[in-house]
Design a protein around this motif. Sequence first.
Motif, PDB file in Angstrom:
ATOM      1  N   SER A  15       0.852  -1.179   0.000  1.00  0.00           N
ATOM      2  CA  SER A  15       0.000   0.000   0.000  1.00  0.00           C
ATOM      3  C   SER A  15       0.888   1.228   0.000  1.00  0.00           C
ATOM      4  CB  SER A  15      -0.893   0.022   1.238  1.00  0.00           C
ATOM      5  OG  SER A  15      -1.827  -1.023   1.176  1.00  0.00           O
ATOM      6  N   LEU A  48      -3.409   3.141  -0.636  1.00  0.00           N
ATOM      7  CA  LEU A  48      -3.952   2.272  -1.673  1.00  0.00           C
ATOM      8  C   LEU A  48      -2.809   1.561  -2.379  1.00  0.00           C
ATOM      9  CD1 LEU A  48      -6.284   4.902  -3.355  1.00  0.00           C
ATOM     10  CD2 LEU A  48      -7.097   2.922  -2.128  1.00  0.00           C
ATOM     11  N   GLN A  52      -5.399  -0.677  -6.969  1.00  0.00           N
ATOM     12  CA  GLN A  52      -6.629  -0.095  -6.424  1.00  0.00           C
ATOM     13  C   GLN A  52      -6.808   1.334  -6.919  1.00  0.00           C
ATOM     14  OE1 GLN A  52      -5.707  -0.623  -2.275  1.00  0.00           O
ATOM     15  NE2 GLN A  52      -7.194  -2.296  -2.068  1.00  0.00           N
ATOM     16  N   SER A  55      -7.870   1.383 -10.534  1.00  0.00           N
ATOM     17  CA  SER A  55      -9.275   1.009 -10.645  1.00  0.00           C
ATOM     18  C   SER A  55     -10.183   2.199 -10.340  1.00  0.00           C
ATOM     19  CB  SER A  55      -9.571  -0.153  -9.686  1.00  0.00           C
ATOM     20  OG  SER A  55     -10.931  -0.465  -9.697  1.00  0.00           O
TER      21      SER A  55
END
Length: 66
Positions: A15, A48, A52, A55
Amino acid sequence: MAVKSEAAAQPVKPSVPVQELLAHAGALFSCGPEVLEGAFYGSGKTELTVDQARSLIDEFLGRKVL
């Protein structure tokens, strides 16, 4: 016969703080940080993965303009 678990087979994707993604928006996503701001608006996420974030960006750019 030993069975490998799926968790061991899948590499963990790190992340990244949203501020880092904003700072490197052009290199990572070929767009400006303002696009990321719009895509992340209201998500409440502070970190994130790149997938992610991509997206969320694709979803944001695919919305209809009223």
